[in-house]
Design an enzyme around this catalytic site. Structure first.
Site, PDB file in Angstrom:
ATOM      1  N   LYS A 186       0.827  -1.206   0.000  1.00  0.00           N
ATOM      2  CA  LYS A 186       0.000   0.000   0.000  1.00  0.00           C
ATOM      3  C   LYS A 186       0.861   1.256   0.000  1.00  0.00           C
ATOM      4  O   LYS A 186       0.572   2.221  -0.726  1.00  0.00           O
ATOM      5  CB  LYS A 186      -0.946  -0.019   1.206  1.00  0.00           C
ATOM      6  CG  LYS A 186      -2.041  -1.059   1.079  1.00  0.00           C
ATOM      7  CD  LYS A 186      -2.771  -1.296   2.388  1.00  0.00           C
ATOM      8  CE  LYS A 186      -3.814  -2.390   2.233  1.00  0.00           C
ATOM      9  NZ  LYS A 186      -4.494  -2.751   3.491  1.00  0.00           N
ATOM     10  N   GLN A 238      -4.573  -1.081   9.543  1.00  0.00           N
ATOM     11  CA  GLN A 238      -4.404  -2.419   8.983  1.00  0.00           C
ATOM     12  C   GLN A 238      -5.002  -3.467   9.920  1.00  0.00           C
ATOM     13  O   GLN A 238      -4.691  -3.507  11.106  1.00  0.00           O
ATOM     14  CB  GLN A 238      -2.919  -2.702   8.737  1.00  0.00           C
ATOM     15  CG  GLN A 238      -2.649  -4.047   8.113  1.00  0.00           C
ATOM     16  CD  GLN A 238      -3.251  -4.192   6.734  1.00  0.00           C
ATOM     17  OE1 GLN A 238      -3.153  -3.293   5.906  1.00  0.00           O
ATOM     18  NE2 GLN A 238      -3.885  -5.320   6.484  1.00  0.00           N
ATOM     19  N   ASP A 268     -10.912   3.326   4.260  1.00  0.00           N
ATOM     20  CA  ASP A 268     -11.384   1.944   4.129  1.00  0.00           C
ATOM     21  C   ASP A 268     -12.901   1.878   3.994  1.00  0.00           C
ATOM     22  O   ASP A 268     -13.442   0.847   3.600  1.00  0.00           O
ATOM     23  CB  ASP A 268     -10.940   1.107   5.332  1.00  0.00           C
ATOM     24  CG  ASP A 268      -9.680   0.301   5.055  1.00  0.00           C
ATOM     25  OD1 ASP A 268      -9.446  -0.053   3.881  1.00  0.00           O
ATOM     26  OD2 ASP A 268      -8.933   0.018   6.008  1.00  0.00           O
TER      27      ASP A 268
END
Length: 300
Positions: free
Chosen positions: A53, A97, A120
């Protein structure tokens, strides 16, 4: 019949090319998009995901900030870091994460992230906004799947889509996005009666159930388009390899188009994380300008 292979790597490259262009335009306006990534602990898979990422962010011209906390970090310490990033106007997106160490309350921590920085798309305000059709940050994997479907099928209006799986991360938001695209949507899950028969009616099948090679040709209508979200590691003839929730060899003899695993949905997830970061940067800059103009009008 041999299915068209939907190339997620190529599609993600096209999305990232547009993102680079958008980032250049934002920088010309004095806006530098920035993504903060939080990793708690040293889970090996998470380490790889975070590294990928950050690499994609740098390639897109997005400034990345990596925050690592030890696995035994308290919830208070993690929440304090999130509060600090929420208050930092130079940070546009916050990515936590997952999974977190077991002693941390995942839902409480995710709800602490500013919805406007929740790249997200997991905050309840964004989840609710998606179900209402509002312009919010949406989960990256379902957004990437929809993009692949639109590139492959064009207008999705009127098509019957079956989503296999009802997770908060993929299944439910995928169904909401397909409804927004004017599909008729069926969600099948572990309690569904004759899931196979329901899938056999579908023009579009999105598999996100987490069971390796569960869906074979017998589940599919001839000419269906299949998006395989599953990533499962199996032992095959003494070697470890990744497979999806779909039996690719069998399904590709029936489907009109299908995503491979790997190389299908995975690259799109990261591409849409970058897209959400740029969207968040643009929205925050607009909100800050509007606020400044309102202050000026009230004081001038």
């Amino acid at each position: 019949m041999s299915a068209h292979i939907i190339d997620g790597k190529a599609a993600a490259a096209r999305v990232l090319q547009q993102i680079r262009h958008d980032v250049e335009n934002l920088k010309a306006e004095g806006i530098e998009p920035a993504l903060a990534v939080i990793l708690v602990g040293n889970d090996a898979a998470s380490e790889v995901y975070v590294r990928n990422k950050i690499l994609r962010a740098e390639e897109a011209g997005i400034r990345s900030l990596e925050h690592r906390l030890p696995a035994d970090s308290s919830q208070a310490r993690l929440l304090a870091l999130i509060a600090e990033l929420n208050a930092d106007n130079t940070v546009n997106g916050i990515l936590l994460q997952l999974p977190l160490p077991a002693h941390l309350e995942e839902n409480r921590v995710l709800q602490a992230i500013d919805p406007g920085k929740d790249v997200d798309g997991f905050h309840s305000e964004n989840v609710g906004g998606l179900s209402q059709g509002r312009n919010v940050l949406t989960p990256c994997t379902p957004s990437g799947c929809l993009h692949l479907l639109e590139e492959t099928c064009g207008d999705l209006s009127g098509k019957h889509a079956v989503v296999i799986g009802r997770s908060n991360i993929v299944g439910k938001p995928m169904a909401a996005l397909l409804l927004q695209a004017h599909c008729s949507v069926t969600v099948v899950h572990s309690r569904s009666t004759d899931a196979r028969a329901l899938c056999q009616l579908a023009d579009i099948v999105v598999a996100a159930v987490g069971r390796p090679r569960l869906i074979d040709a017998s589940w599919l209508k001839r000419g269906a388009v299949v998006i395989d979200v599953g990533i499962n590691r199996i032992e095959d003839h003494g070697r470890s390899r990744l497979v999806g929730d779909v039996d690719f060899d069998s399904a590709s003899e029936v489907a009109a188009a299908i995503t491979p695993v790997p190389g299908g949905v995975g690259p799109m997830t990261i591409a849409f994380l970058m897209k959400n970061t740029v969207t968040a940067a643009r929205q925050q800059a607009h909100a800050q300008r509007s606020q400044s103009e309102a202050v000026c009008l009230s004081t001038c």
